[in-house]
Design a protein around this motif. Structure first.
Motif, PDB file in Angstrom:
ATOM      1  N   ASP A  82       4.821  29.631  -1.076  1.00 31.34           N
ATOM      2  CA  ASP A  82       5.510  28.681  -0.198  1.00 31.34           C
ATOM      3  C   ASP A  82       6.314  27.634  -0.971  1.00 31.34           C
ATOM      4  OD1 ASP A  82       4.937  29.824   2.203  1.00 31.34           O
ATOM      5  OD2 ASP A  82       3.523  28.296   2.890  1.00 31.34           O
ATOM      6  N   LEU A  83       6.413  27.778  -2.287  1.00 28.62           N
ATOM      7  CA  LEU A  83       7.211  26.819  -3.059  1.00 28.62           C
ATOM      8  C   LEU A  83       8.676  26.743  -2.601  1.00 28.62           C
ATOM      9  CD1 LEU A  83       5.754  27.210  -6.657  1.00 28.62           C
ATOM     10  CD2 LEU A  83       5.805  25.114  -5.274  1.00 28.62           C
ATOM     11  N   PRO A  84       9.304  27.869  -2.171  1.00 27.85           N
ATOM     12  CA  PRO A  84      10.663  27.736  -1.646  1.00 27.85           C
ATOM     13  C   PRO A  84      10.762  26.794  -0.448  1.00 27.85           C
ATOM     14  CG  PRO A  84      10.211  30.025  -2.165  1.00 27.85           C
ATOM     15  CD  PRO A  84       8.908  29.295  -2.307  1.00 27.85           C
ATOM     16  N   LEU A  85       9.722  26.721   0.367  1.00 23.50           N
ATOM     17  CA  LEU A  85       9.722  25.802   1.504  1.00 23.50           C
ATOM     18  C   LEU A  85       9.598  24.359   1.040  1.00 23.50           C
ATOM     19  CD1 LEU A  85       7.431  27.716   4.031  1.00 23.50           C
ATOM     20  CD2 LEU A  85       9.909  27.411   4.165  1.00 23.50           C
ATOM     21  N   VAL A  86       8.852  24.155  -0.051  1.00 25.85           N
ATOM     22  CA  VAL A  86       8.719  22.805  -0.604  1.00 25.85           C
ATOM     23  C   VAL A  86      10.065  22.321  -1.136  1.00 25.85           C
ATOM     24  CG1 VAL A  86       7.642  21.477  -2.470  1.00 25.85           C
ATOM     25  CG2 VAL A  86       6.272  23.058  -1.097  1.00 25.85           C
ATOM     26  N   LYS A  87      10.824  23.232  -1.726  1.00 27.90           N
ATOM     27  CA  LYS A  87      12.121  22.857  -2.299  1.00 27.90           C
ATOM     28  C   LYS A  87      13.140  22.496  -1.216  1.00 27.90           C
ATOM     29  CE  LYS A  87      11.391  25.583  -6.479  1.00 27.90           C
ATOM     30  NZ  LYS A  87      11.692  26.852  -7.201  1.00 27.90           N
ATOM     31  N   MET A  88      12.876  22.908   0.022  1.00 26.74           N
ATOM     32  CA  MET A  88      13.780  22.546   1.120  1.00 26.74           C
ATOM     33  C   MET A  88      13.114  21.544   2.078  1.00 26.74           C
ATOM     34  SD  MET A  88      13.767  26.102   3.353  1.00 26.74           S
ATOM     35  CE  MET A  88      14.349  25.302   4.850  1.00 26.74           C
ATOM     36  N   MET A  89      12.257  20.683   1.528  1.00 26.29           N
ATOM     37  CA  MET A  89      11.567  19.698   2.351  1.00 26.29           C
ATOM     38  C   MET A  89      12.549  18.751   3.028  1.00 26.29           C
ATOM     39  SD  MET A  89       8.461  19.240   3.393  1.00 26.29           S
ATOM     40  CE  MET A  89       7.788  20.488   2.278  1.00 26.29           C
ATOM     41  N   ASP A  90      13.690  18.479   2.373  1.00 30.15           N
ATOM     42  CA  ASP A  90      14.690  17.624   3.003  1.00 30.15           C
ATOM     43  C   ASP A  90      15.286  18.288   4.238  1.00 30.15           C
ATOM     44  OD1 ASP A  90      15.856  19.556   1.341  1.00 30.15           O
ATOM     45  OD2 ASP A  90      17.640  18.343   0.957  1.00 30.15           O
ATOM     46  N   VAL A 103       6.492  15.809  -1.832  1.00 21.06           N
ATOM     47  CA  VAL A 103       5.656  17.011  -1.893  1.00 21.06           C
ATOM     48  C   VAL A 103       5.853  17.647  -3.267  1.00 21.06           C
ATOM     49  CG1 VAL A 103       5.135  19.267  -0.899  1.00 21.06           C
ATOM     50  CG2 VAL A 103       5.877  17.402   0.590  1.00 21.06           C
ATOM     51  N   HIS A 104       4.761  17.847  -3.979  1.00 22.52           N
ATOM     52  CA  HIS A 104       4.819  18.439  -5.310  1.00 22.52           C
ATOM     53  C   HIS A 104       4.290  19.869  -5.279  1.00 22.52           C
ATOM     54  CE1 HIS A 104       6.028  14.701  -7.092  1.00 22.52           C
ATOM     55  NE2 HIS A 104       4.926  14.066  -6.698  1.00 22.52           N
ATOM     56  N   ALA A 105       4.485  20.569  -6.398  1.00 22.10           N
ATOM     57  CA  ALA A 105       3.850  21.880  -6.565  1.00 22.10           C
ATOM     58  C   ALA A 105       2.335  21.713  -6.459  1.00 22.10           C
ATOM     59  CB  ALA A 105       4.225  22.471  -7.924  1.00 22.10           C
ATOM     60  N   PRO A 106       1.619  22.764  -6.056  1.00 17.37           N
ATOM     61  CA  PRO A 106       0.174  22.631  -5.875  1.00 17.37           C
ATOM     62  C   PRO A 106      -0.552  22.423  -7.207  1.00 17.37           C
ATOM     63  CG  PRO A 106       0.808  24.930  -5.697  1.00 17.37           C
ATOM     64  CD  PRO A 106       2.083  24.142  -5.780  1.00 17.37           C
ATOM     65  N   ASP A 107      -1.682  21.736  -7.142  1.00 20.96           N
ATOM     66  CA  ASP A 107      -2.539  21.615  -8.324  1.00 20.96           C
ATOM     67  C   ASP A 107      -3.205  22.950  -8.641  1.00 20.96           C
ATOM     68  OD1 ASP A 107      -2.271  18.711  -8.851  1.00 20.96           O
ATOM     69  OD2 ASP A 107      -3.124  18.561  -6.843  1.00 20.96           O
TER      70      ASP A 107
END
Length: 208
Positions: A82-90, A103-107
Protein backbone atom coordinates in the motif's frame (compact mmCIF):
# COMPACT_ATOMS: atom_id res chain seq x y z
CA UNK A 1 -9.98 -9.26 26.45
CA UNK A 2 -10.82 -5.57 26.40
CA UNK A 3 -12.29 -4.57 23.03
CA UNK A 4 -13.53 -1.07 22.30
CA UNK A 5 -14.77 -0.13 18.82
CA UNK A 6 -15.15 3.58 18.10
CA UNK A 7 -16.15 5.14 14.77
CA UNK A 8 -13.64 7.90 14.00
CA UNK A 9 -13.32 10.67 11.45
CA UNK A 10 -15.73 12.00 8.82
CA UNK A 11 -16.18 8.55 7.24
CA UNK A 12 -16.76 6.87 10.63
CA UNK A 13 -14.00 4.30 10.30
CA UNK A 14 -14.24 1.60 12.97
CA UNK A 15 -11.12 1.90 15.13
CA UNK A 16 -10.55 -1.08 17.45
CA UNK A 17 -8.67 -1.02 20.74
CA UNK A 18 -7.68 -4.54 21.77
CA UNK A 19 -6.27 -4.91 25.28
CA UNK A 20 -5.31 -7.62 27.74
CA UNK A 21 -6.85 -7.23 31.19
CA UNK A 22 -3.79 -8.60 32.99
CA UNK A 23 -0.81 -7.16 31.15
CA UNK A 24 -2.61 -3.93 30.20
CA UNK A 25 -0.89 -4.05 26.82
CA UNK A 26 -2.88 -2.98 23.77
CA UNK A 27 -3.09 -2.99 19.98
CA UNK A 28 -4.86 -0.14 18.19
CA UNK A 29 -6.26 -0.98 14.76
CA UNK A 30 -7.04 1.75 12.19
CA UNK A 31 -6.69 4.98 14.19
CA UNK A 32 -7.91 7.13 11.32
CA UNK A 33 -8.81 10.21 13.37
CA UNK A 34 -10.05 11.41 16.77
CA UNK A 35 -6.81 10.54 18.55
CA UNK A 36 -7.86 12.34 21.77
CA UNK A 37 -10.86 10.00 22.06
CA UNK A 38 -8.63 6.98 21.47
CA UNK A 39 -6.16 8.19 24.09
CA UNK A 40 -9.01 8.75 26.56
CA UNK A 41 -10.20 5.16 26.13
CA UNK A 42 -6.68 3.84 26.56
CA UNK A 43 -6.39 5.85 29.78
CA UNK A 44 -9.80 4.64 30.98
CA UNK A 45 -8.61 1.03 30.75
CA UNK A 46 -5.02 1.80 31.85
CA UNK A 47 -3.66 0.39 28.59
CA UNK A 48 -0.23 0.83 27.01
CA UNK A 49 -0.16 0.68 23.20
CA UNK A 50 2.43 -1.77 21.90
CA UNK A 51 1.42 -1.90 18.22
CA UNK A 52 -0.55 0.24 15.76
CA UNK A 53 -2.02 -1.96 13.02
CA UNK A 54 -3.40 -0.47 9.79
CA UNK A 55 -5.64 -2.69 7.63
CA UNK A 56 -4.97 -0.57 4.52
CA UNK A 57 -3.57 2.82 3.64
CA UNK A 58 -6.70 4.77 2.82
CA UNK A 59 -6.72 8.11 4.59
CA UNK A 60 -9.74 7.35 6.79
CA UNK A 61 -7.89 4.38 8.33
CA UNK A 62 -4.33 5.70 8.60
CA UNK A 63 -4.52 9.48 9.03
CA UNK A 64 -4.14 9.48 12.83
CA UNK A 65 -1.49 6.77 13.09
CA UNK A 66 1.52 9.11 13.10
CA UNK A 67 0.03 11.23 15.90
CA UNK A 68 -0.78 8.11 17.93
CA UNK A 69 2.81 6.90 17.46
CA UNK A 70 4.12 10.28 18.65
CA UNK A 71 2.04 9.97 21.82
CA UNK A 72 2.68 6.30 22.59
CA UNK A 73 5.95 5.34 20.89
CA UNK A 74 4.27 2.28 19.38
CA UNK A 75 5.36 1.12 15.90
CA UNK A 76 3.04 1.42 12.90
CA UNK A 77 2.46 -1.74 10.89
CA UNK A 78 0.83 -2.06 7.48
CA UNK A 79 1.39 -3.99 4.27
CA UNK A 80 4.09 -2.46 2.06
CA UNK A 81 1.99 -3.07 -1.07
CA UNK A 82 0.00 0.00 0.00
CA UNK A 83 3.00 2.35 -0.18
CA UNK A 84 1.74 3.75 -3.53
CA UNK A 85 -1.39 4.92 -1.68
CA UNK A 86 0.76 6.59 0.96
CA UNK A 87 2.62 8.49 -1.75
CA UNK A 88 -0.70 9.92 -2.97
CA UNK A 89 -1.95 10.95 0.49
CA UNK A 90 -2.37 14.51 -0.78
CA UNK A 91 -4.73 13.23 -3.48
CA UNK A 92 -6.64 11.19 -0.91
CA UNK A 93 -6.94 14.27 1.31
CA UNK A 94 -8.34 16.15 -1.69
CA UNK A 95 -11.11 13.54 -2.03
CA UNK A 96 -12.34 14.46 1.44
CA UNK A 97 -11.39 18.14 1.43
CA UNK A 98 -9.13 17.74 4.47
CA UNK A 99 -5.50 18.64 5.22
CA UNK A 100 -2.87 16.11 4.14
CA UNK A 101 -1.84 14.05 7.19
CA UNK A 102 1.71 12.97 7.96
CA UNK A 103 2.08 9.32 6.91
CA UNK A 104 5.40 7.49 6.80
CA UNK A 105 6.49 4.09 5.54
CA UNK A 106 5.59 1.33 8.02
CA UNK A 107 7.93 0.38 10.85
CA UNK A 108 7.24 -3.21 9.79
CA UNK A 109 5.20 -4.74 6.99
CA UNK A 110 2.15 -6.93 7.55
CA UNK A 111 2.81 -9.98 5.40
CA UNK A 112 0.38 -12.89 5.23
CA UNK A 113 0.68 -15.13 8.28
CA UNK A 114 2.53 -12.59 10.42
CA UNK A 115 1.69 -12.94 14.11
CA UNK A 116 0.59 -9.82 15.95
CA UNK A 117 1.33 -10.45 19.62
CA UNK A 118 1.10 -8.61 22.91
CA UNK A 119 1.25 -10.23 26.34
CA UNK A 120 -1.97 -12.24 26.61
CA UNK A 121 -3.24 -11.73 23.06
CA UNK A 122 -2.24 -13.13 19.67
CA UNK A 123 -3.67 -12.63 16.19
CA UNK A 124 -2.54 -13.45 12.69
CA UNK A 125 -2.52 -11.38 9.52
CA UNK A 126 -4.56 -12.49 6.52
CA UNK A 127 -3.48 -10.70 3.34
CA UNK A 128 -6.74 -9.98 1.49
CA UNK A 129 -5.99 -7.84 -1.58
CA UNK A 130 -8.84 -6.40 -3.60
CA UNK A 131 -9.99 -3.23 -1.86
CA UNK A 132 -6.32 -2.23 -2.02
CA UNK A 133 -3.24 -4.27 -2.96
CA UNK A 134 -2.08 -4.25 0.65
CA UNK A 135 -5.39 -4.83 2.42
CA UNK A 136 -5.13 -7.16 5.41
CA UNK A 137 -7.43 -8.55 8.06
CA UNK A 138 -6.49 -9.39 11.67
CA UNK A 139 -7.82 -12.74 12.90
CA UNK A 140 -7.84 -13.62 16.60
CA UNK A 141 -8.88 -17.29 16.75
CA UNK A 142 -9.03 -17.53 20.55
CA UNK A 143 -11.50 -14.63 20.61
CA UNK A 144 -13.35 -15.82 17.44
CA UNK A 145 -12.84 -12.28 16.13
CA UNK A 146 -11.94 -10.88 12.71
CA UNK A 147 -11.07 -7.24 12.11
CA UNK A 148 -11.86 -7.12 8.40
CA UNK A 149 -10.90 -3.58 7.38
CA UNK A 150 -12.73 -2.65 4.18
CA UNK A 151 -12.60 -6.17 2.70
CA UNK A 152 -15.94 -7.42 4.06
CA UNK A 153 -18.96 -5.57 5.46
CA UNK A 154 -22.32 -6.56 6.87
CA UNK A 155 -24.25 -7.34 3.70
CA UNK A 156 -21.64 -5.85 1.42
CA UNK A 157 -18.00 -5.95 0.30
CA UNK A 158 -15.25 -3.38 -0.13
CA UNK A 159 -15.39 -1.00 -3.08
CA UNK A 160 -12.90 -1.61 -5.87
CA UNK A 161 -13.20 1.60 -7.89
CA UNK A 162 -10.38 3.42 -6.08
CA UNK A 163 -6.64 3.13 -6.87
CA UNK A 164 -5.39 -0.37 -6.08
CA UNK A 165 -8.86 -1.90 -6.24
CA UNK A 166 -9.60 -5.15 -8.10
CA UNK A 167 -12.98 -6.85 -7.92
CA UNK A 168 -11.77 -10.35 -8.84
CA UNK A 169 -9.01 -10.19 -6.23
CA UNK A 170 -11.44 -8.93 -3.61
CA UNK A 171 -13.95 -11.74 -4.15
CA UNK A 172 -11.16 -14.33 -4.21
CA UNK A 173 -9.77 -12.96 -0.95
CA UNK A 174 -13.17 -13.16 0.73
CA UNK A 175 -14.00 -16.65 -0.54
CA UNK A 176 -10.53 -18.16 -0.04
CA UNK A 177 -9.41 -16.44 3.17
CA UNK A 178 -12.47 -15.27 5.10
CA UNK A 179 -15.37 -17.58 4.32
CA UNK A 180 -13.14 -20.52 5.30
CA UNK A 181 -13.24 -19.26 8.91
CA UNK A 182 -15.79 -20.69 11.37
CA UNK A 183 -19.38 -19.43 11.15
CA UNK A 184 -19.31 -18.06 14.69
CA UNK A 185 -16.42 -15.65 14.07
CA UNK A 186 -17.52 -12.07 14.80
CA UNK A 187 -16.56 -9.65 12.02
CA UNK A 188 -15.77 -6.01 12.77
CA UNK A 189 -15.79 -4.29 9.36
CA UNK A 190 -13.96 -1.07 8.59
CA UNK A 191 -17.29 0.78 8.67
CA UNK A 192 -20.78 -0.01 9.89
CA UNK A 193 -22.23 -2.72 12.13
CA UNK A 194 -20.60 -5.96 13.17
CA UNK A 195 -21.64 -9.27 11.64
CA UNK A 196 -20.49 -12.90 11.57
CA UNK A 197 -18.81 -15.07 8.96
CA UNK A 198 -21.83 -17.39 8.96
CA UNK A 199 -24.29 -14.55 8.33
CA UNK A 200 -22.25 -13.22 5.42
CA UNK A 201 -21.76 -16.66 3.90
CA UNK A 202 -25.53 -17.26 4.04
CA UNK A 203 -26.97 -13.92 3.03
CA UNK A 204 -24.43 -11.45 1.62
CA UNK A 205 -25.77 -10.75 -1.89
CA UNK A 206 -22.28 -10.01 -3.26
CA UNK A 207 -21.03 -13.48 -2.30
CA UNK A 208 -23.78 -15.69 -3.72
Amino acid sequence: MIHEVIPVGPLQCNCSILGDETSREAIVVDPGDDIPRIMALLAKHHLTVKQIVITHAHIDHIAGAHRLKQLTGAPILYNQNDLPLVKMMDVQAGWLGMPTPTVHAPDDTLDDGKLITITGLTGSILHTPGHTEGSVCLYLPDQTLLLAGDTLFAGSVGRTDLPGGNTNKLLSSIHDRLLTLPDEVTVIPGHGPRTTIGAERDSNPFLQ
